[in-house]
Design an enzyme around this catalytic site. Sequence first.
Site, PDB file in Angstrom:
ATOM      1  CG  HIS A  86      -0.241  -0.297   2.509  1.00  0.00           C
ATOM      2  ND1 HIS A  86       0.610   0.613   3.093  1.00  0.00           N
ATOM      3  CD2 HIS A  86      -0.226  -1.390   3.320  1.00  0.00           C
ATOM      4  CE1 HIS A  86       1.084   0.125   4.208  1.00  0.00           C
ATOM      5  NE2 HIS A  86       0.615  -1.110   4.371  1.00  0.00           N
ATOM      6  N   GLY A 106       1.907   3.109   2.227  1.00  0.00           N
ATOM      7  CA  GLY A 106       2.944   3.127   3.267  1.00  0.00           C
ATOM      8  C   GLY A 106       4.226   2.491   2.744  1.00  0.00           C
ATOM      9  CG  HIS A 107       4.310  -1.695   1.944  1.00  0.00           C
ATOM     10  ND1 HIS A 107       3.002  -2.120   1.904  1.00  0.00           N
ATOM     11  CD2 HIS A 107       4.878  -2.334   2.984  1.00  0.00           C
ATOM     12  CE1 HIS A 107       2.795  -2.995   2.888  1.00  0.00           C
ATOM     13  NE2 HIS A 107       3.904  -3.138   3.556  1.00  0.00           N
ATOM     14  CB  SER A 129      -2.195  -1.579   8.388  1.00  0.00           C
ATOM     15  OG  SER A 129      -2.134  -2.965   8.654  1.00  0.00           O
ATOM     16  CB  SER A 130      -1.164  -5.488   4.566  1.00  0.00           C
ATOM     17  OG  SER A 130      -0.010  -4.917   4.008  1.00  0.00           O
TER      18      SER A 130
END
Length: 281
Positions: free
Chosen positions: A34, A36-37, A186-187
């Site tokens: 997502h 974030g990554h 978060s995933s």
Amino acid sequence: MRIFREPARLQKWARRQKLAGRKIALVPTMGYLHEGHLSLIETARAKGADEIVVSVFVNPVQFCPGEDYEKYPRDEKADLAKCRAAGATAVFFPTPANMYLDRHSVYVEEDDLSKGLCGARRPGHFRGVCTVVAKLFNLAHPDFAVFGQKDYQQAQVIRRMVRDLNFDLQIVVAPIVREPSGLARSSRNTYLSESEREKALAISRGLFALKGEAAKAPGGLPARSSLARLAKSLSRAGLEVDYVECVDAETLEPSSRVCKGSCVLVAAYDGRTRLIDNVLV
Ligand code: PAF
């Protein structure tokens, strides 16, 4: 973009890059990428990496019995496309069988920072994290590795592992990426129903409110009463609090005040989904 599945292949390639003087960044992930990554990949690029290796591996040894290892979301095709679009130069997709050979028997255990918080609730979790991250460091030969602040304790534990085991690399911690609502990306957010998503907002709202109040109060706020209030607001929103703590941001020891240099961390169940979040005060 190169795709590696065999640990030995990645290792050989990385060694060649290193010998050629290229700067390697590692972005360890469990996939289902997502924003974030993607921000971690962006950070790697901004820090001048020539090669950005993203590892995608749902690491079985960091899940406790009864946790969501089996149902952890996976989407290799989408992850590949996202890595490519974000500018990764290599992706590592190992299997549990080639990361943990038959009779694998060596683990890395951090014995101080991993004792409390998530470490206390998820026995063996950080042993699994340290072990896989140490293996990834040995395979990808990174000059630096990028982790997200959302897993604050994890980042501190890994910094300590790097210091204490003399890994020759730097740890970079990138800020939490949030949805417009404030919910930390978060995933596991994919598990949340619409109503659970709504409830989850109490976490970031509560953390921001506390941080704001602490910033205004000279010397900060007493931790006990502030944390009790925060916990109450989470329960009222329908979450089941796992922990609400305020710790020294470096040592992770409990702090008696919510003040500069402290970190407030929350873990809470929203239905069956365990969410974590934190703020540095
Ligand atoms: O933060 C994660 O996604 C994982 O704990 C990590 C660092 C990739 C190790 O499996």
